[in-house]
Design a protein around this motif. Structure first.
Motif, short mmCIF file in Angstrom:
data_model
loop_
_atom_site.label_atom_id
_atom_site.label_comp_id
_atom_site.label_asym_id
_atom_site.label_seq_id
_atom_site.Cartn_x
_atom_site.Cartn_y
_atom_site.Cartn_z
N SER A 187 40.80 5.61 78.52
CA SER A 187 41.06 6.96 78.03
C SER A 187 41.12 6.94 76.51
O SER A 187 40.16 6.53 75.87
CB SER A 187 42.36 7.50 78.65
OG SER A 187 42.56 8.85 78.28
N THR A 188 42.24 7.33 75.93
CA THR A 188 42.35 7.41 74.47
C THR A 188 42.00 6.08 73.81
O THR A 188 42.57 5.05 74.13
CB THR A 188 43.79 7.81 74.07
OG1 THR A 188 44.20 8.92 74.85
CG2 THR A 188 43.87 8.15 72.60
N GLY A 189 41.06 6.12 72.87
CA GLY A 189 40.63 4.91 72.20
C GLY A 189 39.59 4.12 72.96
O GLY A 189 39.18 3.04 72.54
N GLY A 190 39.14 4.67 74.11
CA GLY A 190 38.30 3.90 75.02
C GLY A 190 36.83 3.77 74.70
O GLY A 190 36.24 2.72 74.93
N PRO A 191 36.14 4.82 74.21
CA PRO A 191 34.69 4.73 74.09
C PRO A 191 34.17 3.50 73.36
O PRO A 191 33.24 2.84 73.82
CB PRO A 191 34.33 6.02 73.34
CG PRO A 191 35.36 7.00 73.79
CD PRO A 191 36.63 6.18 73.88
N THR A 192 34.78 3.16 72.23
CA THR A 192 34.27 2.01 71.47
C THR A 192 34.57 0.69 72.17
O THR A 192 33.77 -0.25 72.08
CB THR A 192 34.86 1.98 70.05
OG1 THR A 192 36.29 2.02 70.11
CG2 THR A 192 34.35 3.15 69.24
N VAL A 193 35.69 0.59 72.89
CA VAL A 193 36.00 -0.68 73.55
C VAL A 193 35.19 -0.84 74.83
O VAL A 193 34.81 -1.96 75.19
CB VAL A 193 37.52 -0.85 73.81
CG1 VAL A 193 38.29 -0.87 72.51
CG2 VAL A 193 38.08 0.20 74.73
N VAL A 194 34.88 0.26 75.51
CA VAL A 194 33.97 0.18 76.65
C VAL A 194 32.62 -0.33 76.17
O VAL A 194 31.98 -1.19 76.80
CB VAL A 194 33.82 1.55 77.35
CG1 VAL A 194 32.70 1.50 78.39
CG2 VAL A 194 35.12 1.96 78.02
N GLU A 195 32.18 0.20 75.05
CA GLU A 195 30.91 -0.24 74.45
C GLU A 195 30.95 -1.72 74.12
O GLU A 195 29.99 -2.46 74.36
CB GLU A 195 30.68 0.59 73.18
CG GLU A 195 29.26 0.59 72.68
CD GLU A 195 29.07 1.59 71.55
OE1 GLU A 195 28.75 1.14 70.44
OE2 GLU A 195 29.26 2.81 71.78
N GLN A 196 32.08 -2.17 73.60
CA GLN A 196 32.24 -3.58 73.26
C GLN A 196 32.15 -4.47 74.49
O GLN A 196 31.49 -5.51 74.48
CB GLN A 196 33.59 -3.78 72.55
CG GLN A 196 33.79 -5.15 71.94
CD GLN A 196 35.06 -5.22 71.11
OE1 GLN A 196 35.63 -4.20 70.75
NE2 GLN A 196 35.49 -6.42 70.79
N VAL A 197 32.80 -4.04 75.58
CA VAL A 197 32.76 -4.82 76.82
C VAL A 197 31.35 -4.85 77.39
O VAL A 197 30.81 -5.92 77.72
CB VAL A 197 33.74 -4.25 77.86
CG1 VAL A 197 33.53 -4.90 79.22
CG2 VAL A 197 35.19 -4.45 77.40
N MET A 198 30.72 -3.70 77.49
CA MET A 198 29.39 -3.63 78.11
C MET A 198 28.35 -4.41 77.31
O MET A 198 27.45 -5.03 77.89
CB MET A 198 28.95 -2.17 78.27
CG MET A 198 29.70 -1.40 79.34
SD MET A 198 29.51 -2.15 80.98
CE MET A 198 27.73 -1.99 81.24
N SER A 199 28.47 -4.39 75.99
CA SER A 199 27.49 -5.10 75.16
C SER A 199 27.60 -6.61 75.31
O SER A 199 26.69 -7.35 74.90
CB SER A 199 27.65 -4.71 73.69
OG SER A 199 28.87 -5.21 73.17
N SER A 200 28.70 -7.08 75.90
CA SER A 200 28.94 -8.52 76.01
C SER A 200 28.73 -9.06 77.42
O SER A 200 28.91 -10.26 77.64
CB SER A 200 30.37 -8.84 75.55
OG SER A 200 30.58 -8.42 74.22
N LEU A 201 28.38 -8.21 78.37
CA LEU A 201 28.19 -8.68 79.74
C LEU A 201 26.71 -8.99 79.98
O LEU A 201 25.86 -8.10 79.84
CB LEU A 201 28.65 -7.61 80.74
CG LEU A 201 30.16 -7.34 80.78
CD1 LEU A 201 30.46 -6.17 81.70
CD2 LEU A 201 30.92 -8.59 81.22
#
Length: 335
Positions: A151-165
Motif C-alpha cells: 500500500s503506502t510507499g509500495g509502487p517503487t518497492v514492488v518495482e524493485q522486487v519484480m526487477s530482481s526476480l
C-alpha cells in the motif's frame, strides 16, 4: 484547489503552515517551515511536481503526497514523482472542484495523516542487486505462485522486487497494490518494462502461467478462481471493500490458499493498515512460505507489522533482500 484543500485539512485538524503557487515556491516553503507532510500537485507552473519532489527529497527529505488527475499523462508523471521519493498519491476529482473535494474530505485527511507517518527517503532508481553468478547455476523446481501485497510507499518497492526476480524461477505472480482505477494499468506497464516477467493489468477471466504476472485492477477485488496444471485464472469482483480497501490483499491471498494446490509464497510490503494479515494466515495454514518487509526499510510499517503479529511470517527482511528470500523459498537444485 489550494484553498479547498487547505480548508479541508484545517477542518480535519491538520495545521496548514503554508501554500505555494508552484514547485519553486514549494521547495522554498519546505525549507522555511519544515512541515511534517507536503501535498503537491503533479502539474504546476515554473517547476513541476517531479522536479520539486526531487529537490525537496535531496535537500530536506519530507513525506510528500502527490495530487494527480485521472489522466494517462498525470499517471506517468505521478509514478515518476514516486520514483523521486514521494510517498503516495491522491487522485483529484473532475467536475466542480469544491463540491467533489468536499465529498472526498475524510479520505484526503486520512491519507495525509498516513503519509505524514512515513519515513521519507530520497528517490532511488537503482534496481536491487541479485547474485547473478549463483542464479545462472540454479535450477528452480516446482510451480510456485507468488502473491505480493502493498500500500503506502509500495509502487517503487514492488518495482524493485519484480526487477530482481529471474524469469527462470517460473513464478506466477499476483500483485495487489492499493491504487485507484486508471493507475493500475500504467503501473503494470512500468513493471512489465522493468522486469523479466510479462506483467499486465488483470482482466476478469485472465490466465497466467510461469513467467507471467497480473496487477489487481483498481477498485476491483482479484480472486484466484481456478488453478490447473500450473495455469492460474483470476476473477474480478465488485464485492464490498475489505479492510476499507478494494482491491484487498486478503481477498487475493485467501482465494489463492483455497484454490492453488502447488507452492504458495506470500509477501507483505510497506503500507498503512492491516490488509494482508488474514491472507498471510491463510497462506501459512495451507503450507505456504511467508515474507514481510522489515520496519527499517518500510515507508509505513503498518501492514508488515500486522502480518508479523499473526505469528505466521517465516522471514522478516529488508526490501533489498526480499527477492533473495522469495528465491530461497522455491525448491532448487544447484549445479
Amino acid at each position: 484547489m489550494r484553498s479547498v484543500i487547505s480548508d479541508i485539512l484545517s477542518e480535519g485538524g491538520i495545521e496548514v503552515v503554508a501554500q505555494a503557487k508552484n514547485g519553486r515556491e514549494a521547495v522554498e516553503a519546505v525549507r522555511e517551515h519544515d512541515p511534517d507532510v507536503v501535498t503537491m500537485d503533479v502539474e504546476m507552473p515554473e517547476m513541476d511536481g517531479i522536479e520539486a519532489a526531487e529537490r525537496i527529497m535531496a535537500r530536506q527529505p519530507t513525506p510528500i503526497l502527490m495530487l494527480s488527475a485521472h489522466t494517462d499523462e498525470d499517471a506517468d508523471v505521478t509514478f515518476e514523482a514516486l520514483q523521486k521519493g514521494a510517498v503516495d498519491f491522491f487522485t483529484k476529482p473532475g467536475g466542480e472542484v469544491s463540491m467533489e473535494m468536499s465529498r472526498l474530505k475524510d479520505q484526503l485527511v486520512d491519507i495525509v495523516r498516513s503519509v505524514a507517518q512515513a519515513e521519507p527517503r530520497a528517490g532511488d532508481t537503482a534496481e536491487a542487486e541479485t547474485d547473478d553468478s549463483s542464479q545462472s547455476h540454479t535450477r528452480y523446481g516446482g510451480r510456485p505462485t507468488l502473491v505480493v501485497g502493498s500500500s503506502t510507499g509500495g509502487p517503487t518497492v514492488v518495482e524493485q522486487v519484480m526487477s530482481s526476480l529471474p524469469v527462470e524461477a517460473s513464478l506466477r505472480v499476483l500483485i495487489v497494490q492499493h491504487m485507484p482505477g486508471g493507475f493500475t494499468g500504467r503501473f503494470a506497464e512500468r513493471l512489465d518494462a522493468r522486469s523479466e516477467y510479462d506483467v499486465s493489468e488483470a482482466r476478469d477471466g485472465a490466465r497466467i502461467s510461469a513467467g507471467e504476472a497480473l496487477v489487481a485492477a483498481g477498485d476491483r477485488h482479484m480472486e484466484v478462481a481456478n488453478y490447473s496444471h500450473g495455469r492460474l485464472r483470476v476473477a474480478l469482483t465488485d464485492d464490498p471493500p475489505v479492510n476499507s480497501v478494494r482491491p484487498s490483499v486478503d481477498v487475493t491471498m485467501q482465494s489463492a490458499a483455497r484454490t492453488v494446490d502447488d507452492q504458495l509464497i506470500g509477501v507483505i510490503l510497506t503500507g498503512m493498515g492491516q490488509d494482508g494479515a488474514d491472507g498471510i494466515r491463510a497462506l501459512k495454514e495451507h503450507g505456504g512460505r511467508t515474507i514481510a518487509q522489515d520496519e527499517a526499510s518500510s515507508a509505513v510499517f503498518g501492514m508488515p507489522k500486522r502480518a508479523i503479529e499473526t505469528g505466521c511470517i517465516d522471514t522478516v527482511t529488508s526490501i533489498e533482500s526480499i527477492p533473495t528470500a522469495v528465491l530461497d523459498a522455491i525448491p532448487q537444485e544447484v549445479h
